[in-house]
Each structure stands twice: as structure tokens, then as C-alpha cells.
Motif scaffolding. Sequence first.
Motif, mmCIF file in Angstrom:
data_model
loop_
_atom_site.group_PDB
_atom_site.id
_atom_site.type_symbol
_atom_site.label_atom_id
_atom_site.label_comp_id
_atom_site.label_asym_id
_atom_site.label_seq_id
_atom_site.Cartn_x
_atom_site.Cartn_y
_atom_site.Cartn_z
ATOM 1 N N PRO A 12 0.803 -1.231 0.000
ATOM 2 C CA PRO A 12 0.000 0.000 0.000
ATOM 3 C C PRO A 12 0.831 1.274 0.000
ATOM 4 N N VAL A 13 1.960 1.248 0.719
ATOM 5 C CA VAL A 13 2.840 2.425 0.761
ATOM 6 C C VAL A 13 3.383 2.733 -0.638
ATOM 7 N N LEU A 14 3.822 1.696 -1.352
ATOM 8 C CA LEU A 14 4.338 1.885 -2.715
ATOM 9 C C LEU A 14 3.246 2.397 -3.649
ATOM 10 N N LEU A 15 2.051 1.808 -3.557
ATOM 11 C CA LEU A 15 0.957 2.208 -4.447
ATOM 12 C C LEU A 15 0.523 3.651 -4.190
ATOM 13 N N ILE A 16 0.450 4.039 -2.933
ATOM 14 C CA ILE A 16 0.090 5.422 -2.609
ATOM 15 C C ILE A 16 1.166 6.374 -3.122
ATOM 16 N N GLY A 17 2.431 5.952 -3.016
ATOM 17 C CA GLY A 17 3.526 6.758 -3.563
ATOM 18 C C GLY A 17 3.387 6.956 -5.060
ATOM 19 N N PHE A 18 3.049 5.891 -5.780
ATOM 20 C CA PHE A 18 2.849 6.003 -7.225
ATOM 21 C C PHE A 18 1.639 6.883 -7.543
ATOM 22 N N ALA A 19 0.572 6.747 -6.758
ATOM 23 C CA ALA A 19 -0.626 7.559 -6.974
ATOM 24 C C ALA A 19 -0.301 9.042 -6.827
ATOM 25 N N LEU A 20 0.471 9.389 -5.791
ATOM 26 C CA LEU A 20 0.869 10.787 -5.590
ATOM 27 C C LEU A 20 1.768 11.268 -6.724
ATOM 28 N N TYR A 21 2.630 10.377 -7.209
ATOM 29 C CA TYR A 21 3.525 10.723 -8.314
ATOM 30 C C TYR A 21 2.723 11.088 -9.554
ATOM 31 N N PHE A 22 1.732 10.263 -9.892
ATOM 32 C CA PHE A 22 0.888 10.548 -11.053
ATOM 33 C C PHE A 22 0.042 11.802 -10.841
ATOM 34 N N LEU A 23 -0.433 11.988 -9.600
ATOM 35 C CA LEU A 23 -1.306 13.121 -9.304
ATOM 36 C C LEU A 23 -0.552 14.442 -9.378
ATOM 37 N N LEU A 24 0.687 14.450 -8.900
ATOM 38 C CA LEU A 24 1.454 15.694 -8.803
ATOM 39 C C LEU A 24 2.286 15.998 -10.043
ATOM 40 N N THR A 25 2.386 15.036 -10.963
ATOM 41 C CA THR A 25 3.123 15.262 -12.207
ATOM 42 C C THR A 25 2.214 14.955 -13.393
ATOM 43 N N PRO A 26 1.317 15.891 -13.726
ATOM 44 C CA PRO A 26 0.306 15.635 -14.763
ATOM 45 C C PRO A 26 0.871 15.348 -16.148
ATOM 46 N N LYS A 27 2.110 15.745 -16.404
ATOM 47 C CA LYS A 27 2.671 15.520 -17.735
ATOM 48 C C LYS A 27 3.411 14.191 -17.861
ATOM 49 N N VAL A 28 3.486 13.431 -16.759
ATOM 50 C CA VAL A 28 4.199 12.166 -16.825
ATOM 51 C C VAL A 28 3.493 11.220 -17.799
ATOM 52 N N ALA A 70 -5.021 2.725 -7.654
ATOM 53 C CA ALA A 70 -3.918 2.530 -6.706
ATOM 54 C C ALA A 70 -4.360 2.905 -5.293
ATOM 55 N N THR A 71 -5.141 3.978 -5.175
ATOM 56 C CA THR A 71 -5.646 4.414 -3.865
ATOM 57 C C THR A 71 -6.637 3.401 -3.297
ATOM 58 N N VAL A 72 -7.559 2.943 -4.150
ATOM 59 C CA VAL A 72 -8.577 1.973 -3.703
ATOM 60 C C VAL A 72 -7.916 0.668 -3.245
ATOM 61 N N ILE A 73 -6.970 0.159 -4.026
ATOM 62 C CA ILE A 73 -6.277 -1.073 -3.646
ATOM 63 C C ILE A 73 -5.541 -0.893 -2.328
ATOM 64 N N SER A 74 -4.871 0.252 -2.178
ATOM 65 C CA SER A 74 -4.121 0.523 -0.936
ATOM 66 C C SER A 74 -5.051 0.565 0.268
ATOM 67 N N VAL A 75 -6.164 1.285 0.148
ATOM 68 C CA VAL A 75 -7.110 1.407 1.252
ATOM 69 C C VAL A 75 -7.671 0.035 1.624
ATOM 70 N N LYS A 76 -8.030 -0.744 0.615
ATOM 71 C CA LYS A 76 -8.580 -2.077 0.865
ATOM 72 C C LYS A 76 -7.576 -2.950 1.616
ATOM 73 N N MET A 77 -6.315 -2.905 1.190
ATOM 74 C CA MET A 77 -5.297 -3.738 1.827
ATOM 75 C C MET A 77 -5.020 -3.270 3.258
ATOM 76 N N LEU A 78 -5.015 -1.965 3.477
ATOM 77 C CA LEU A 78 -4.771 -1.447 4.820
ATOM 78 C C LEU A 78 -5.912 -1.793 5.771
ATOM 79 N N LEU A 79 -7.152 -1.750 5.261
ATOM 80 C CA LEU A 79 -8.299 -2.086 6.087
ATOM 81 C C LEU A 79 -8.330 -3.556 6.459
ATOM 82 N N GLU A 80 -7.794 -4.397 5.556
ATOM 83 C CA GLU A 80 -7.743 -5.840 5.829
ATOM 84 C C GLU A 80 -6.676 -6.165 6.856
#
Length: 249
Positions: free
Chosen positions: A107-123, A239-249
Motif C-alpha cells: 500500500p505504501v508503494l501504491l500510494i507513492g505512485f498515486a501521488l507521483y501521477f497526481l502531482l506530475t500531470p505531464k508524466v 492505486a488508492t482503492v487497492i491501498s485502502v482495501k489492503m490497509l483495512l484488511e
Amino acid sequence: MEITFDVAALLFFASLLAGIIDAIAGGGGLITIPALLAVGLPPGAAIATNKVGGIAGSAAATLHFLRIRQLDLARCRWMMVGTFLGSLFGGIALTLIDSSHLKQIIPVLLIGFALYFLLTPKVGAQDHKERLSVVAYAATVAPLLGFYDGFFGPGVGTFLAISCVTLLGMNLVKATAHAKLLNLCSNLAALIFFALHGNIIWAYGLPMLAGQWIGGTIGARLVVKKGHQLIRILMVVMATVISVKMLLE
């Protein structure tokens, strides 16, 4: 095991939606595995049976990307071999090693990737210089991610796509196409492994195969039509949904 029309219809339409999402951003298993559990399959059989639909969706998307020349199979052949073998060994390792510790790391890696995509719109908007050769990728990253898919799996589509963008210099559309190709290879290895161990409930897998084939084709068409912005948005969401689901489990 017999299957009723209502259950077959539920699995078909769940797989159709999952195939669309999976072709664009990955994470279709968040829909199909709960659907299989809801109709009464035990967890082990649900995970194994899910691979029947998964391979259909990734195959349909891959064929579409091949038709529009987003893939070069000759260039990718060693990446395909590396992913297949990695997934096969991952499946074997799953029978020997507890994978639960990964639930805290992924989940930590996926959230990191989600933030990367969110904060770098031209990637991923366009191709750029590769940081790793295809041969080096095939020898290292491809088997590693294949192993992860066979051993654990959640978010592998995101990991494959982001690796193609950051390491191989691909735009997001092309990266998504290659992610589907490599995911097809890892799914094939897992399907063979589960089939040999008799864990697949084929009566439940066949309507999923049909649904994800159609969904994978639709999703691949949307990728090409809507471009990297659609992929980026859905990758962040999934990525956010998968992370949240895994953390809740």
C-alpha cells in the motif's frame, strides 16, 4: 460444480466491468474476486478461478494493442519470458512462504505512485529517453514483477505500467499496452500453475472469460481514444482503492 444462470450473469457483468478497468489501469480483481466470494467460492478457488477471466481480459487488450502497432513482440520477447518465469516461481513460492507481510509494504508503494501521477500531470504524455535497456529490464524488472504477481499480485498492473514509463521511456498509452502484454504472460503462468493443482472451478471461470474478453477490448479502445489523461486518473483512483482495501484488511 454446477452454475445457475443468475450466478453466470452476475459473474459475466462483473467481469465485463473489471475487464474495462483492468485494461486501463489494473485492479479489476477488486471486482471479480469479491463477486466469486459472494457466489460461494472459497478464497483459494476464487483466486485461482479469477485467473481464467484475467487471462482473457489481458489477451483481448493485448490483441487490440498489437493491431494498432503499440507493441513490438520481437523487442518484447525476453521481457515476456522473464515475466512468465517470474510468475511461475512466484506461484511455487506462494505454497512455501507466507505472503501476508507484503500487505504492509505494497500500500505504501501504491500510494507513492498515486501521488507521483497526481502531482506530475505531464508524466507519460510522450516518450522520453530510456533509463534501462530492454535486455536489462527483461533480466531484472520483468521477472521480479512476474514473481510478485504469482506470489501476491495486487497492483501489478500499476507497477508494470510505471516501470515502463520510468525505466523504458514509454508514454502512458504504450506503457499500458506493454503492461497488458506482460500481465498476460504472468497470468498464463499462474493459470497453468493453478490448473495443474486443480484449484480452478471452470464452470464459474467461463462466463468470466467471456466478460473480461469483451471488457478488455473496450478498455483497450478507451486507452487509445482518451489517451494518457484517462489512464493517469484511473491509475490514481485504482492505486488508492487497492491501498485502502489492503490497509483495512
